[in-house]
Design an enzyme around this catalytic site. Structure first.
Site, PDB file in Angstrom:
ATOM      1  N   GLY B  18     -20.644  10.228 -21.117  1.00  0.00           N
ATOM      2  CA  GLY B  18     -20.159  11.598 -21.220  1.00  0.00           C
ATOM      3  C   GLY B  18     -19.416  11.876 -22.511  1.00  0.00           C
ATOM      4  O   GLY B  18     -18.464  11.182 -22.851  1.00  0.00           O
ATOM      5  N   GLY B  20     -17.733  14.695 -23.256  1.00  0.00           N
ATOM      6  CA  GLY B  20     -16.788  15.807 -23.092  1.00  0.00           C
ATOM      7  C   GLY B  20     -15.449  15.453 -23.725  1.00  0.00           C
ATOM      8  O   GLY B  20     -15.375  14.569 -24.577  1.00  0.00           O
ATOM      9  N   PHE B  21     -14.377  16.109 -23.278  1.00  0.00           N
ATOM     10  CA  PHE B  21     -13.079  15.881 -23.916  1.00  0.00           C
ATOM     11  C   PHE B  21     -12.619  14.427 -23.777  1.00  0.00           C
ATOM     12  O   PHE B  21     -12.128  13.825 -24.730  1.00  0.00           O
ATOM     13  CB  PHE B  21     -12.029  16.826 -23.332  1.00  0.00           C
ATOM     14  CG  PHE B  21     -12.217  18.248 -23.771  1.00  0.00           C
ATOM     15  CD1 PHE B  21     -11.967  18.609 -25.085  1.00  0.00           C
ATOM     16  CD2 PHE B  21     -12.657  19.218 -22.882  1.00  0.00           C
ATOM     17  CE1 PHE B  21     -12.141  19.917 -25.503  1.00  0.00           C
ATOM     18  CE2 PHE B  21     -12.835  20.535 -23.299  1.00  0.00           C
ATOM     19  CZ  PHE B  21     -12.581  20.879 -24.609  1.00  0.00           C
ATOM     20  N   GLY B  22     -12.783  13.837 -22.574  1.00  0.00           N
ATOM     21  CA  GLY B  22     -12.327  12.470 -22.357  1.00  0.00           C
ATOM     22  C   GLY B  22     -13.176  11.464 -23.125  1.00  0.00           C
ATOM     23  O   GLY B  22     -12.653  10.652 -23.901  1.00  0.00           O
ATOM     24  N   GLU B 177     -10.891  34.949 -17.123  1.00  0.00           N
ATOM     25  CA  GLU B 177     -11.384  35.208 -18.472  1.00  0.00           C
ATOM     26  C   GLU B 177     -12.751  35.893 -18.448  1.00  0.00           C
ATOM     27  O   GLU B 177     -13.018  36.814 -19.216  1.00  0.00           O
ATOM     28  CB  GLU B 177     -11.423  33.898 -19.268  1.00  0.00           C
ATOM     29  CG  GLU B 177      -9.996  33.401 -19.526  1.00  0.00           C
ATOM     30  CD  GLU B 177      -9.897  32.106 -20.300  1.00  0.00           C
ATOM     31  OE1 GLU B 177     -10.869  31.338 -20.311  1.00  0.00           O
ATOM     32  OE2 GLU B 177      -8.820  31.862 -20.877  1.00  0.00           O
ATOM     33  N   ASP B 305     -11.807  14.904 -15.547  1.00  0.00           N
ATOM     34  CA  ASP B 305     -12.075  15.634 -14.308  1.00  0.00           C
ATOM     35  C   ASP B 305     -12.648  14.758 -13.199  1.00  0.00           C
ATOM     36  O   ASP B 305     -12.370  14.976 -12.016  1.00  0.00           O
ATOM     37  CB  ASP B 305     -13.082  16.772 -14.569  1.00  0.00           C
ATOM     38  CG  ASP B 305     -12.443  17.973 -15.241  1.00  0.00           C
ATOM     39  OD1 ASP B 305     -11.268  17.875 -15.633  1.00  0.00           O
ATOM     40  OD2 ASP B 305     -13.133  19.003 -15.378  1.00  0.00           O
ATOM     41  N   ALA B 322      -8.652  19.936 -19.731  1.00  0.00           N
ATOM     42  CA  ALA B 322      -8.957  19.128 -20.911  1.00  0.00           C
ATOM     43  C   ALA B 322      -7.799  18.213 -21.349  1.00  0.00           C
ATOM     44  O   ALA B 322      -8.040  17.037 -21.661  1.00  0.00           O
ATOM     45  CB  ALA B 322      -9.391  20.040 -22.057  1.00  0.00           C
TER      46      ALA B 322
END
Lengths: 440, 440
Positions: B18, B20-22, B177, B305, B322
């Site tokens: 992954g 993503g942010f991590g 949002e 997450d 995040a």
């Protein structure tokens, strides 16, 4: 049957099919004081087709070369745009049938443009990639990037060679520009993204059936293009007609090339639908008189790529390029008004402003008013003209940001496989989730 | 079985699932002097998820919020990235199985993030739109624009009402949002594109099961958000849990709302695959200790997450945001080195930097260090922080161009339906050609 839900007015209704260069010109210029104007297009945007190859090679994003049609016409009154695909003309009833419903017309203008022509070769069609629309250009981009990802995963050298070989068929401006752009990816961009791949193994072949590239341009432009492409490691094969392609191997009259990707830019044909008499169709285009009226039809016109105007001066018709469509559109707009006023119509005469093609990042060839310019100067002209033509200030600005960052950093920032493309099914793949159902 | 074709090295191999942010944090920080690092992701790009709603509402293009992973790691040696989807862990053999082949690991880090959670309601899932990935955001954008095109074609007022109604389920930052952004489209953008439609008939409903919006934030932020949304014509319904949706009508505990479009932002769950013991899974997330080690597994870690760290201080785990993923990633990177050196590991402790949400074009709410800021000042903070976080100079520049032109012209330039989305089949539609075969 549903209709397109357009209110009736006292004015005569002009229905325009297609928001390309021809249709857009007419829709913009035609006064809604005189006519009620209806534009239909299967997409909700106008595509700046000359830069499609930049989208395919990850140089520009779709929003830099496409513009929402509704935005262009926000301030035009008594104007109606509908997303619909023309299916059949009922000339007698004055009705156009579309996939979303019928629409009545007083005057109908066919500006459907052209699509890829495989000349009946179904096998080549089923294995090769076209590049005539924005979704097609995005599919090609996904496939190019996926090919390199797949090359990394295989230890089979033959498979890797096929994945890293690109064959482009057709040495017109599209083929030349695409080949040059792929050459730059090979030389400057991809080796940094894929340090494990040996890019000497990547080949770009440009195949042209005739003896030279850029047939519509001067000998000088053709020579400069060939030299420029060869500097970008493109292998140019003239007098080389493609005979067959099975998805793995391209067979030509004199050689075989292994390649998983064949991009077909060898021909285009008009986009035609039902209800136009066979006798009015010539090799996939609609025969029109010098006022762009369709032969044998009343109040039906065709402009641009889809139209072929056969006169003594133009026994083969005009070239299928944007300026012809724009000029025919402008004249037809005036002639519709003249006709209403009972004035004599003016016949079409093409004013050739010259032609140009870009070769990679900072070279182009330009034929203009008897001059043949090459190199960086030609590229500046090319870039300036394209920037000016891009509809809307925001598009110009974004394209300029993209071009300048790409130019100065020798890099392209948008190599995203947002929609993976499946070569076998020829479909966009859905997003995958790997999620095991939980106890909830 | 094919493998991912990664050369063996003398160093221990860390496989990260992954980008993503991590996962991205770990892949960037982890020294390839100490480890051989392998990153896999099903996409070839990192997505800046907090701005997905901007893509869905035609405010930003994908290239402004996504960044090619290969480009980030161009200069990192002994680093390998592969596009692949994790399918199963074989812990004993130290093998991860993916859809593209196997890969051996010494240490495995699961950073697969989260996906939309329908809490087992298959009917709602099959009719509603998720927004957790870039392709999903693009599908939603296509559908929103297609709805207005379809509204124009119908004379049935009930059908038109359904097409023009939007129900967003979930009053967290995503729902807030998205609702604000739709409100701005309704007030400032769409009426100009569709002058024939009566936009008083467009309703935006934001449904939240609990008594207030933005549960993770302060009461003050929650109030400001509600007021801000109501100014943008969003109807906020708290204490309103959705019970059913058939594609035409949303049923809640206390009312029914007709709507063809329901956007589900009411919950997320970890993205999990086979080979993780059931006992290590808690409500769709992987249980980890305070060093992010998966319960009951050796050399397997989970961050962000997908991980849930249950301690006395955090009986429900950390929020799925995040900053948690980034902070866990940073600490795990250090702990992997400490472990190699035989040093004691450091336990994770979350430093909450505050949270924020934007409400439309120039308002936001920010909770930070005990302060609760609203309005334009908060929006400037929100915009500055998001711009700074966007990976890469070009992305920041393009996002800034988009935001400023959108801000000053009250317009969004990118309302292109490039990939029409079919709500029934839930698939992207192919490009249509209407071409009658010619004589060639």
């Amino acid at each position: 049957m549903q209709n397109l839900n357009i209110p009736e007015s006292k004015k005569e209704r002009v229905v325009i099919i297609g928001g390309g260069f021809g249709g857009l010109t007419i829709a913009k210029k035609l006064s809604t004081e005189e006519f009620q104007v209806v534009l239909i297009d299967k997409h909700n945007y106008h595509t700046f087709q000359p830069l499609l190859y930049q989208v395919a090679t990850a140089g520009l994003e779709p929003d830099s070369i496409a513009y929402p049609l509704r935005k262009i016409f926000q301030k035009k009154k008594e104007f109606y745009f509908r997303v619909a695909c023309a299916e059949e003309i009922d000339e007698e009833g004055g009705i156009l049938r579309t996939d979303r419903g019928n629409v009545r017309f007083d005057h109908l203008i066919i500006a459907t443009g052209s699509t890829t022509n495989y000349f009946g070769n179904v096998k080549i069609q089923s294995h090769s990639m076209p590049m005539k629309s924005l979704p097609e250009a995005l599919d090609l981009r996904s496939l190019i990037l996926q090919n390199f990802e797949a090359s990394l995963l295989t230890s089979n050298l033959h498979e890797r060679e096929r994945l890293m070989n690109y064959v482009i068929v057709g040495g017109g401006p599209t083929g030349v520009e695409l080949a040059g752009s792929l050459g730059e990816l090979k030389l400057h961009v991809l080796p940094q993204d894929y340090p494990d791949l040996d890019f000497r193994r990547m080949s770009i072949h440009l195949l042209e059936a005739s003896p030279r590239l850029l047939n519509g341009m001067s000998d000088r432009a053709s020579e400069l293009a060939k030299k420029g492409l060869e500097k970008l490691h493109v292998q140019v094969w003239t007098d080389t007609m493609v005979k067959d392609y099975d998805g793995e191997k391209v067979s030509t009259v004199n050689k075989e090339l292994p390649a998983s990707t064949l991009i077909w830019a060898a021909g285009v044909t008009g986009v035609i639908f039902k209800g136009i008499p066979d006798s009015s169709i010539e090799r996939g285009r609609i025969k029109v008189d010098e006022f762009n009226r369709v032969n044998g039809m009343k109040n039906v016109y065709a402009v641009g790529d889809v139209a072929v105007m056969l006169t003594d001066k133009t026994p083969k018709g005009h070239p299928m390029v944007a300026p012809v469509a724009v000029q025919q559109g402008k004249l037809l707009t005036k002639n519709l008004i003249r006709q209403r006023k009972g004035q004599a119509l003016k016949p079409f005469s093409y004013f050739n402003k010259g032609s140009m093609a870009t070769i990679g990042r900072n070279k182009a060839v330009v034929d203009f008013a008897g001059m043949h310019i090459g190199g960086f100067a030609a590229w500046l002209i090319w870039m300036f003209i394209h920037l000016m033509e891009l509809v809307g200030f925001r598009n110009r600005l974004v394209a300029l940001v993209n071009w300048s960052t790409s130019y100065f950093s020798y890099d392209r920032g948008i190599r995203l496989i947002v929609r993976p493309f499946n070569r076998t099914t020829k479909k966009v793949e859905e997003d995958v989730h790997t999620n095991v159902p939980t106890d909830e």
